[in-house]
Structures are given as structure tokens and as C-alpha cells.
Design an enzyme around this catalytic site. Structure first.
Site, PDB file in Angstrom:
ATOM      1  N   THR A 104       0.810  -1.158   0.079  1.00  0.00           N
ATOM      2  CA  THR A 104      -0.017  -0.156   0.158  1.00  0.00           C
ATOM      3  C   THR A 104       0.902   1.099  -0.195  1.00  0.00           C
ATOM      4  O   THR A 104       1.776   1.444   0.897  1.00  0.00           O
ATOM      5  CB  THR A 104      -0.733  -0.167   1.213  1.00  0.00           C
ATOM      6  OG1 THR A 104      -1.586  -1.278   1.162  1.00  0.00           O
ATOM      7  CG2 THR A 104      -1.965   1.069   1.285  1.00  0.00           C
TER       8      THR A 104
ATOM      9  N   GLU B 175      -3.469  -4.581  -2.486  1.00  0.00           N
ATOM     10  CA  GLU B 175      -3.849  -5.780  -2.054  1.00  0.00           C
ATOM     11  C   GLU B 175      -5.203  -5.579  -1.082  1.00  0.00           C
ATOM     12  O   GLU B 175      -4.973  -4.698  -0.453  1.00  0.00           O
ATOM     13  CB  GLU B 175      -2.554  -6.634  -1.070  1.00  0.00           C
ATOM     14  CG  GLU B 175      -3.382  -8.069  -0.764  1.00  0.00           C
ATOM     15  CD  GLU B 175      -3.937  -9.024  -1.647  1.00  0.00           C
ATOM     16  OE1 GLU B 175      -3.159  -9.309  -2.820  1.00  0.00           O
ATOM     17  OE2 GLU B 175      -5.038  -9.301  -1.337  1.00  0.00           O
TER      18      GLU B 175
ATOM     19  N   LEU C 101      -6.663  -8.099   0.691  1.00  0.00           N
ATOM     20  CA  LEU C 101      -6.894  -9.250   1.554  1.00  0.00           C
ATOM     21  C   LEU C 101      -7.181  -9.004   3.200  1.00  0.00           C
ATOM     22  O   LEU C 101      -6.632  -8.026   3.467  1.00  0.00           O
ATOM     23  CB  LEU C 101      -5.994 -10.541   1.669  1.00  0.00           C
ATOM     24  CG  LEU C 101      -4.470 -10.244   2.057  1.00  0.00           C
ATOM     25  CD1 LEU C 101      -4.209  -9.904   3.386  1.00  0.00           C
ATOM     26  CD2 LEU C 101      -3.454 -11.048   1.311  1.00  0.00           C
TER      27      LEU C 101
ATOM     28  N   PHE D 296     -18.824  -3.903   9.232  1.00  0.00           N
ATOM     29  CA  PHE D 296     -18.031  -2.834   9.776  1.00  0.00           C
ATOM     30  C   PHE D 296     -18.653  -1.706  10.560  1.00  0.00           C
ATOM     31  O   PHE D 296     -18.286  -0.624  10.544  1.00  0.00           O
ATOM     32  CB  PHE D 296     -17.189  -2.284   8.444  1.00  0.00           C
ATOM     33  CG  PHE D 296     -16.024  -3.157   8.188  1.00  0.00           C
ATOM     34  CD1 PHE D 296     -14.715  -3.000   8.651  1.00  0.00           C
ATOM     35  CD2 PHE D 296     -16.236  -4.240   7.347  1.00  0.00           C
ATOM     36  CE1 PHE D 296     -13.598  -3.951   8.427  1.00  0.00           C
ATOM     37  CE2 PHE D 296     -15.449  -5.044   6.961  1.00  0.00           C
ATOM     38  CZ  PHE D 296     -14.215  -4.988   7.384  1.00  0.00           C
TER      39      PHE D 296
ATOM     40  N   CYS E  40      -3.081  -2.112   8.999  1.00  0.00           N
ATOM     41  CA  CYS E  40      -3.709  -1.493   7.973  1.00  0.00           C
ATOM     42  C   CYS E  40      -4.499  -0.215   8.267  1.00  0.00           C
ATOM     43  O   CYS E  40      -4.078   0.975   7.735  1.00  0.00           O
ATOM     44  CB  CYS E  40      -4.590  -2.497   7.005  1.00  0.00           C
ATOM     45  SG  CYS E  40      -3.543  -3.490   6.052  1.00  0.00           S
TER      46      CYS E  40
ATOM     47  N   LYS F 112      -2.723   2.748  10.020  1.00  0.00           N
ATOM     48  CA  LYS F 112      -1.627   3.185   9.196  1.00  0.00           C
ATOM     49  C   LYS F 112      -2.236   4.081   8.017  1.00  0.00           C
ATOM     50  O   LYS F 112      -1.562   4.948   7.677  1.00  0.00           O
ATOM     51  CB  LYS F 112      -0.420   2.344   9.075  1.00  0.00           C
ATOM     52  CG  LYS F 112      -0.577   1.704   7.624  1.00  0.00           C
ATOM     53  CD  LYS F 112       0.759   0.631   7.462  1.00  0.00           C
ATOM     54  CE  LYS F 112       0.402  -0.118   6.343  1.00  0.00           C
ATOM     55  NZ  LYS F 112      -0.017   0.245   5.097  1.00  0.00           N
TER      56      LYS F 112
ATOM     57  N   LYS G  12      -7.400  -8.712  15.869  1.00  0.00           N
ATOM     58  CA  LYS G  12      -8.534  -9.385  15.612  1.00  0.00           C
ATOM     59  C   LYS G  12      -8.429 -10.616  15.758  1.00  0.00           C
ATOM     60  O   LYS G  12      -7.316 -11.261  15.851  1.00  0.00           O
ATOM     61  CB  LYS G  12      -9.118  -8.528  14.303  1.00  0.00           C
ATOM     62  CG  LYS G  12      -8.242  -9.203  13.079  1.00  0.00           C
ATOM     63  CD  LYS G  12      -9.006  -8.741  11.880  1.00  0.00           C
ATOM     64  CE  LYS G  12      -8.464  -9.451  10.610  1.00  0.00           C
ATOM     65  NZ  LYS G  12      -9.155  -9.163   9.360  1.00  0.00           N
TER      66      LYS G  12
ATOM     67  N   ARG H 209      -0.043  -5.876  15.579  1.00  0.00           N
ATOM     68  CA  ARG H 209       0.378  -4.556  15.224  1.00  0.00           C
ATOM     69  C   ARG H 209      -0.865  -3.642  15.626  1.00  0.00           C
ATOM     70  O   ARG H 209      -2.100  -3.948  15.385  1.00  0.00           O
ATOM     71  CB  ARG H 209       0.732  -4.105  13.738  1.00  0.00           C
ATOM     72  CG  ARG H 209       2.112  -4.957  13.495  1.00  0.00           C
ATOM     73  CD  ARG H 209       2.429  -4.856  12.059  1.00  0.00           C
ATOM     74  NE  ARG H 209       1.899  -6.006  11.118  1.00  0.00           N
ATOM     75  CZ  ARG H 209       2.120  -5.863   9.908  1.00  0.00           C
ATOM     76  NH1 ARG H 209       2.889  -5.469   9.427  1.00  0.00           N
ATOM     77  NH2 ARG H 209       1.356  -7.172   9.248  1.00  0.00           N
TER      78      ARG H 209
END
Ligand code: NAD
Length: 436
Positions: free
Chosen positions: A121, A154, A156, A256, A267, A270, A325, A332
């Protein structure tokens, strides 16, 4: 097709193994010698459902091999993927050092034409910078190979990474007008497009933005639910009912849209930060993105404060869940890493359990925590129990047994996974989020 994937972390390893499963011949390249040693033995250095079986199978079939030496991987490859990490800098911008190191190394050692694909990313404009690095390096070498730079972000989800890679909703590819690169990517993804997984073609700039926009949008949905949770607590509402009522509208959707202690992981935090940095850099206001970030911090801090205020002094606290999760060992930006030091500083005793992430947690939190090998052992004699990760085994816990094991009665459900009535019937005092 022969390909190299540089960086065999959560994204690179899954991509490499899945490309091999789809019939390509893959070199996985990483600078981490320990990782490569494990991978060569068919051991996955990360936890991801299904991954290790696929890894072993493709090593045995001779379709995937691993090396720390980039030059070993380059001869004969048609495509090189860069999947190195792009962590946040202090000023929130994405740290692109590894991306540029890899770009230059590829240009330094390439001995034929190849397509360079950014899977990491990266902020909009990075592909252009990679192209400049490649052009300069090739010029300095006095060679004239064709190395177009393509963006292929990506999407995923950790915990479902193999499924998401083999069954993607869409494959986004950003190319600025290079027909050969387009044909090469088309060919690479034939095993997926043949089974109707679509490639969405666009400019490299659009593709770089899609990835950040997607993550910021999802993070924004979570922050929206969290914003409502505070309103519900103050006014007598129940955020679960509110988001359920909203989510059944198919223009909104239920996913969500859950309130909890906020998003974490490698992800969302950041990528939201990187967009904030991009907003500063470009002068383009992105107020929804800033609000997403602020609400997330506020939510976590306000729940932790509530929790710390409610604990008796020198309490024994059970913690269920350490990873950011379920279905991953990734620590992280996990809430546990914020909360545990706060609890220790306040003089509390901590007993923690996570089904998968305990080893990684222990390497980060090196002292002060009693690590327990079962959920019930972490709850034993605890004054309070705190759920930080919504693992299935915690969802299905028998709360009556939990109450019997505990000394106290406080259940802090940081993921809103239990019905308050169920906890109360078990004799527990339920502290959810967004429930008055
Ligand atoms: P990671 O930290 O798990 O993996 C990065 C790997 O790159 C590590 O194994 C590291 O040793 C290796 N590496 C670093 N420098 C290298 C070099 N010069 N040569 C070879 N290897 C090198 O990171 P990740 O989570 O896989 O993320 C990679 C990228 O994918 C990031 O940009 C991230 O934002 C993006 N992404 C991640 C996810 C996710 O869920 N983790 C999902 C989508 C996109």
C-alpha cells in the site's frame, strides 16, 4: 509464468503461495534469514488459516522456493512483486524506504525486461517515483531494459487471506499506458479471470488511491458506529440496536458497522494516518479521514478510562484476546498493547490468554503478565474480565462457568459480543459499549 515476490510477510507470503497454487513458478524473497529458513522447511512464520498446508503442497510440487538473495530470483522472471511493509512514520506519512530499496535493487540486478508491480500500500505518486529510480539506475548501468511499474494493491483480510486471494471480489490494476505490462498482468491473472474474478483496470494513480480510499471508508464506518455509541450511552439508546436498524438498509449494509474499542491492526490505523499526511502534503482537506482517526483514539481512551476507573486497587484482571482481531497472530496496533501497560502501571495483576497470538504478544510484552493456556485459566480468581478480541471461542463461552471461576463479577466486553441479559443472568456485571 515465473514470478518473484519480494517481502514474504502477511501479504507477500500469501500472494506467493497462492500464485504457486494457481500454477505459477514463484520465488519468495525476504531479507529475514530466520523467516526464509522456516519457509524452506514448509513452516509458515505467520498464522493464517490454510496457509501452511498450501505452502507445503507447493514446495513439494516444486512451484515455490525461498531465498534471501534477490539476484537468485531475478533471472527468467517476468513479473516482480514488491510486498514489503510501508509502516507509518512519526509524522503519519508512509515509510517508503523498503519500497525504494527493493525498486533500486531490482533495477540494479535485472538482466532482461520485466514488469515491476507494487503490491504494498503506497501513497499516490509512489509508482512514478519508482519509475524514476528504475530509469536512473538503468541509465547508470548503461543498460536499456524495459521495466514498467504497475500498481496492484492488495485487499486481503488477515484471518481470511488465502480465501480472499483465491476468491477476490476484484483485482485492481493501475497501469499508465503500457500494453506489454497490461498483457503480462492479464496472463498472470488468467487463472482467476477465467473463473469470473474481474480485473478493474485504471491509471496507476487511481489504483494507488483505491486502496487507501477503501480502508479509510471501512475505518470510517467503524468510527461512525463508535461515534453513535457515545450518543447512545448518554441518551438511553443501545448502539447494537441502532446499527442493526441502520445496517439492514442495503444502501448502508451491516458490515463494519459495529461499535467496540476501535480499529487496530497493521492497515486501518496506518492507512488513515497516511491519508492525513497526504492531505497535509497536498493541501487537500480530508476532514472525514481526520475525524475517523480522532474518533478511534477517543473511543479507545474513553473505554479504557471507564475500565480503569471501575477496577478496585491491586485488582486481578483476566484478559481474553491479544491480537488486533480474531484468526490472526498479528499484534500490530492491537488494543491489548495499549491497555496492558496501563493496567500494569496502575498496579493490577494480569492473566492473559489468546488462542493464537500469545507467542507474538510475549515477544513484545516481556514482563508483568501471567500467560495462560486457556480462557478459563485467565478468568480464574479475576476481579474483572476484559474481552479485547472477538475470537469465536470467547463468543461461545459459558458465562456461568466464567462467573464461577472468577472472584469478582465485572465483565468488560470491549467487542460487544455478549448480550447484556446473558451476562446478567450468569451473575456478571456487564460493561459493554454504547449501551446505556
Ligand atoms: P510484513 O511486515 O508482514 O511483511 C513485510 C516483509 O518484507 C517482511 O517479511 C520483511 O522482512 C520483508 N522485507 C523488508 N524489506 C525487505 C527487502 N529489502 N527485501 C526483501 N524483503 C524485505 O508486512 P505486510 O503486512 O505483509 O504488509 C506489506 C504491504 O502490504 C504493506 O504496504 C501493507 O500496507 C500492505 N497490505 C497489508 C495487508 C495486511 O493485512 N497485512 C493487507 C493489504 C495490504
Amino acid at each position: 509464468m515465473n514470478i518473484a515476490v519480494i517481502g514474504t510477510g502477511y501479504v507477500g507470503l500469501v500472494s506467493a503461495v497462492c500464485f504457486a497454487e494457481l500454477g505459477h513458478t514463484v520465488f519468495g524473497v525476504d531479507i529475514d534469514e530466520e523467516k526464509v529458513k522456516k519457509l524452506r522447511q514448509g513452516i509458515s512464520p505467520i498464522y493464517e488459516p490454510e496457509l501452511e498446508d498450501l505452502l507445503k503442497r507447493n514446495i513439494d510440487a516444486g512451484r515455490i522456493s525461498f531465498t534471501t538473495d534477490l539476484t537468485e530470483s531475478l533471472p527468467n522472471v517476468e513479473v516482480v512483486f514488491s510486498a514489503v511493509a510501508t509502516p507509518p512514520n512519526e509524522d503519519f506519512s508512509a515509510d517508503l524506504k523498503a519500497v525504494f530499496v527493493v525498486t533500486e535493487s531490482v533495477a540494479q540486478h535485472a538482466d532482461h525486461d520485466l514488469v515491476f508491480v507494487n503490491k504494498s500500500t503506497v501513497p499516490v505518486g509512489t509508482g512514478e517515483k519508482c519509475e524514476e529510480i528504475i530509469a536512473k539506475t538503468l541509465k547508470d548501468r548503461g543498460v536499456d531494459f524495459k521495466i514498467p511499474v504497475v500498481s496492484n494493491p492488495e485487499f486481503l483480510r488477515e484471518g481470511h487471506a488465502v480465501h480472499d486471494t483465491m476468491q477476490p471480489d476484484r483485482i485492481v490494476v493501475g497501469i499508465n499506458g503500457d500494453d506489454w505490462a497490461k498483457k503480462t498482468l492479464e496472463e498472470l491473472y488468467v487463472p482467476l479471470t477465467r473463473v469470473s474474478k474481474p480485473i478493474v483496470w485504471m491509471s496507476r494513480e487511481s489504483s494507488e488511491i483505491v486502496k487507501y480510499a477503501s480502508n479509510a471508508f471501512l475505518a470510517n464506518k467503524i468510527s461512525f458506529a463508535n461515534m453513535l455509541s457515545e450518543l447512545c450511552e448518554a441518551t438511553g439508546g443501545n448502539v447494537r440496536d441502532v446499527t442493526k436498524g441502520m445496517g439492514m438498509d442495503d444502501r448502508i449494509g451491516p458490515r463494519f458497522l459495529h461499535s467496540g474499542i476501535g480499529y487496530g491492526g497493521s492497515c486501518f490505523p496506518k492507512d488513515v494516518k497516511a491519508l492525513i499526511a497526504l492531505s497535509r502534503e497536498t493541501g487537500i482537506d480530508l476532514p472525514l479521514v481526520q475525524a475517523t482517526h480522532d474518533i478511534n483514539n477517543h473511543q479507545r481512551q474513553r473505554y479504557f478510562k471507564k475500565l480503569l476507573d471501575a477496577l478496585p486497587s491491586n485488582a486481578t484482571v483476566g484478559i481474553w484476546g491479544l491480537s488486533f482481531k480474531p484468526r490472526t497472530d498479528d499484534m500490530r496496533e492491537a488494543p491489548s498493547l495499549d491497555l496492558i501497560p496501563m493496567l500494569l502501571k496502575a498496579g493490577h495483576t494480569i492473566k492473559a490468554h489468546d488462542p493464537i497470538a500469545m507467542e507474538n504478544a510475549q515477544s513484545i510484552i516481556t514482563e508483568g503478565v501471567e500467560w495462560k493456556d486457556s480462557a478459563i485459566a485467565a478468568a480464574e480468581n479475576a476481579d474483572a474480565l476484559i474481552v479485547l478480541t472477538e475470537w469465536d471461542e470467547f463468543r461461545g463461552a459459558d458465562l456461568k462457568k466464567v462467573k464461577l471461576a472468577m472472584k469478582g463479577r465485572d465483565l468488560f466486553d470491549g467487542r460487544n459480543i455478549y448480550e447484556p441479559s446473558e451476562a446478567q443472568e450468569a451473575g456478571l456485571i456487564y460493561h459493554g459499549i454504547g449501551i446505556a
